[in-house]
Scaffold this active site. Structure first.
Site, PDB file in Angstrom:
ATOM      1  N   GLU A 130       0.834  -1.211   0.000  1.00  0.00           N
ATOM      2  CA  GLU A 130       0.000   0.000   0.000  1.00  0.00           C
ATOM      3  C   GLU A 130       0.864   1.255   0.000  1.00  0.00           C
ATOM      4  O   GLU A 130       0.558   2.254  -0.656  1.00  0.00           O
ATOM      5  CB  GLU A 130      -0.945  -0.015   1.210  1.00  0.00           C
ATOM      6  CG  GLU A 130      -1.997  -1.122   1.088  1.00  0.00           C
ATOM      7  CD  GLU A 130      -2.906  -1.209   2.295  1.00  0.00           C
ATOM      8  OE1 GLU A 130      -2.387  -1.451   3.396  1.00  0.00           O
ATOM      9  OE2 GLU A 130      -4.121  -1.023   2.134  1.00  0.00           O
ATOM     10  N   GLU A 134      -4.140  -9.358   4.156  1.00  0.00           N
ATOM     11  CA  GLU A 134      -4.976  -9.004   5.321  1.00  0.00           C
ATOM     12  C   GLU A 134      -6.145  -9.967   5.532  1.00  0.00           C
ATOM     13  O   GLU A 134      -6.563 -10.218   6.664  1.00  0.00           O
ATOM     14  CB  GLU A 134      -5.512  -7.575   5.175  1.00  0.00           C
ATOM     15  CG  GLU A 134      -4.467  -6.484   5.357  1.00  0.00           C
ATOM     16  CD  GLU A 134      -3.592  -6.231   4.139  1.00  0.00           C
ATOM     17  OE1 GLU A 134      -3.747  -6.942   3.115  1.00  0.00           O
ATOM     18  OE2 GLU A 134      -2.743  -5.329   4.203  1.00  0.00           O
TER      19      GLU A 134
END
Ligand code: NAI
Length: 699
Positions: free
Chosen positions: A105, A125
């Site tokens: 990210e 995640e």
């Protein structure tokens, strides 16, 4: 500060330096923001590179900060990414080895990305019951396309940079360099080449569309629903990526954030995060430091080529470690080797193992009938009959022949490892290695620490457990160690439930609905009811005051040992494993109830689950008190990896803490008042009572 700042000519390089994977902890995040500030303030700098030291660009969140306020403290990851996007000078991510989760990210927030081949790209995640929370679901579809991004996000699995880089039209990488060694120089050159570009490109400004969005997302939802029935996160991944295609970027970011925060509070995510931490913690033994010297294990010997010996051997062959198996008779050796071959051949047939790999593994296997042939093995694991006398003979011979420093392990499931150690003149080298059946499949390895087991033996066995891909958990010496000591109480409750009015089918169904892989009676039929019978006979002498339902003994007296005899708690058709309810067994249970003078009552599924699970919990608390397990997470690991406890509930001790220990004790008090149960059984372990009274949890 865990990020370094250096200027090379006109390029500032910010190097994340937070080993082992440059986790984005508070100090690292601060280091990035400081570096950006310095670079922007320095007139000699015209562009900026962010990279990672050592074996990663960045593995994402710092697990040391997991669940603490530090992970939220400013600058949090979203603020760091905002600082990168707002940098007046171009920021280039130089990615190598690992760019996962928050690390990816971060890179997606950079104006440009240069990558080395072999870099693992992932947003994992979902494996923690979450979705990416720092723009991953909004930015990734903009650079690799909606479908590819959703696949990555829903699976959490890594993909290599060269694979993504070879997809036409991908915008994840502006440049893929030829080799990891070339990355530093090429990233610098690239940064110089874009120094003058304005306006700076931002992933957030790229379009995000799917030509047949509605149909595609409907399809994706159906797929995910089937695959992830007990987990909410995968479906939320679909929602978030869909939002990237339908909402403005800023709205999509808010939507992602909202989902992320809601998922953080779900029991499923809490369970998965607990499992993640407990697995890492299990490999650490409080009084055995991680730098304890380890013995080298280059070859292994296994005594006994039966059910367990064969499976145990396969673990080492799979890891490329030579194994020599010893048996008492040639026929037994031949049978054992044939079974190993059969198992491998089945894998080859299914395409799970290549022919040449199979050959390589078999070439590492040798056999013998003579103890003298084992003398040079670094580790020997005994898996002979479960009788102390047989173990004594084996360990005396091993003591006589094995070279000094060899580790002598027993796979005993119930016997006293200290007694076994005492058969040798080197009890410090003796340890329990309790594998679970089938030993080549089951993840759990209970490492049984004897009173005299030396620390380097423990450290070595834990390391070798990792090498053969087991989840190793240390247990002290007691009857049944962690797992089987607890299962005894669970089985006793299952028996009482039959006495009171439940059928094996009802109990199994309730427990399986709760999420266990198998209920207690189907499990008994699979493992062999005769094993428990033999143990109960031994214990009847040692612990005569312990109350049991007699149904299991009656079942065995009928010769119904389970699948292996074609009949157990259930009936089985030849060659099939389907459990068919048995009228005969149900009649036997009813007759037994009449003998006891019990009028059957309807028992709810909820009561069944509570009684079985809280039986585990209470014994688990005793195990903690006795120091048999050093932490509650170890007990959870045993149940998650060895006993089919539902992963999304995090193990019995975690689950009890989620229910609230106060509520657990209240339920136990209720059960204790049931005249057909055993009031003594439900006396809370002092540790459980104490924690419940203080409003605390196990962990
Ligand atoms: P098994 O009966 O399948 O195999 C035992 C093997 O040991 C036989 O092949 C036998 O010929 C050999 N053997 C017996 N005495 C010997 C001696 N003096 N020297 C050399 N070989 C000898 O038994 P299984 O199930 O493999 O169990 C072995 C050990 O593993 C036991 O201690 C058992 O409690 C333990 N264990 C068993 C589990 C299971 O699910 N079967 C699970 C975990 C542990």
């Amino acid at each position: 500060m865990t990020a370094e700042y250096k200027v090379h000519g006109s390029v500032a390089v910010i190097t994340l330096a937070n080993p082992p994977v440059n986790g984005l902890g508070l100090a690292t995040r601060q280091g990035i923001v400081d570096g950006l500030g310095r670079a922007n303030a320095d007139p000699a700098v015209t562009s900026i590179v962010i990279t990672g030291a050592g074996g990663a660009f960045s593995g994402g969140a710092d697990i040391k900060e997991f669940g603490t306020d530090k992970s939220l403290q400013e600058p949090n990851l979203l603020s760091v990414i905002a600082a990168i996007e707002n940098s007046a000078k171009p920021v280039v991510a130089a990615m190598h080895t690992v760019a996962m989760g928050g690390g990816l990210e971060l890179a997606l927030g950079c104006h440009y990305r240069v990558a080395a081949p072999g870099c693992s790209i992932a947003l994992p995640e979902v494996k923690l019951g979450l979705i990416p929370g720092a723009g991953g679901t909004q930015r990734l579809p903009r650079v690799i396309g909606v479908e590819a991004a959703l696949n990555l996000i829903v699976s959490g699995e890594p993909v290599k940079s060269e694979l993504i880089g070879s997809v036409p039209g991908q915008k994840l990488f502006d440049k893929l360099v030829a080799s990891p060694e070339a990355l530093a120089a090429e990233a610098l050159a690239f940064a110089q080449s874009v120094a003058e570009v304005r306006p700076l490109p931002l992933v957030r400004n790229l379009p995000c569309k799917h030509p047949e969005g509605d149909a595609y997302f409907q399809f994706a939802r159906n797929m995910v629903k089937g695959m992830a029935k007990n987990y909410p996160a995968p479906a939320k991944c679909v929602d978030a990526v869909e939002a990237a295609t339908k909402r403005k970027f800023a709205d999509g970011m808010l939507f992602e954030r909202e989902i992320f925060i809601n998922l953080m509070w779900t029991p499923e995510s809490r369970a998965l995060r607990h499992l993640f931490m407990a697995e890492r913690a299990a490999s650490k033994i409080p009084d055995v430091p991680s730098d304890t010297p380890k013995r080298e294990i280059k070859s292994v010997a296994v005594i006994g080529a039966g059910t367990m010996g064969g499976g145990i051997s396969m673990n080492f062959l799979n890891a490329g470690i030579p194994v020599k198996i010893l048996e008492a008779k040639q026929e037994a050796l031949d049978r054992g080797v044939a079974t190993i071959k059969k198992n491998y051949e089945a894998q080859v047939k299914k395409g799970k193992l290549k022919e040449d790999k199979y050959a390589q593994r078999m070439a590492l296997l040798t056999t013998t009938l003579d103890y003298a042939d084992l003398k040079d093995a670094d580790l020997v694991i005994e898996a002979v009959f479960e009788e102390l006398g047989v173990k004594e003979a084996v360990f005396k011979q091993l003591d006589a022949v094995m070279k000094p420093g060899a580790i002598l392990a027993s796979n005993t499931s119930t016997l006293d490892v200290d007694k076994i150690a005492a058969f040798t003149k080197r009890p410090e080298d003796v340890v329990g290695m309790h594998f679970f059946s089938p030993a080549n499949v089951m993840k759990l390895l209970e490492v049984v620490r004897g009173a005299k087991t030396s620390k380097d033996v423990l450290a070595t066995v834990m390391a070798i457990g990792k090498k053969i891909k087991k989840t190793s958990v240390v247990s002290g010496v007691c009857d049944g160690f962690i797992g089987n000591r607890m299962i005894e109480q669970y089985s006793r409750q299952a028996g009482f439930l039959l006495d009171e009015g439940a059928t094996p089918q009802q109990v199994d169904r309730a427990v399986e609905k709760f999420g266990f892989a198998m209920g207690p009676f189907r499990m008994g039929d699979l493992a062999g009811n005769d094993i428990g019978w033999a143990i109960r006979k031994r214990r009847a002498v040692e612990r005569a005051d312990m109350k049991y339902s007699r149904t299991a003994d009656k079942l065995c007296e009928l010769g119904r040992f389970g699948q292996k005899t074609g009949a157990g708690w259930y009936d089985y058709q030849a060659g099939k494993r389907d459990a068919i309810p048995s009228d005969l067994v149900n009649k036997m249970i009813e007759d037994h109830r009449k003998e006891l003078g019990i009028t059957p009552r309807k028992i709810s599924d909820e009561e069944i689950v509570e009684r079985l699970v809280f039986a585990l919990v209470n014994e688990g608390a005793h195990i903690l008190e006795d120091g048999i397990a050093s932490k509650s997470g170890d007990i959870d690991m045993v149940y998650l990896t060895g006993y089919g406890f539902p992963i999304y509930r995090g193990g019995p001790m975690h689950y009890a803490s989620e229910v609230g220990l106060f509520n657990v004790v209240q339920a136990m008090d209720r059960f204790a008042k049931n005249p057909n149960d055993d009031a003594q059984f439900w006396k809370p372990a002092p540790l459980l009572a104490k924690l419940a009274a203080e409003g605390k949890a196990f962990a």
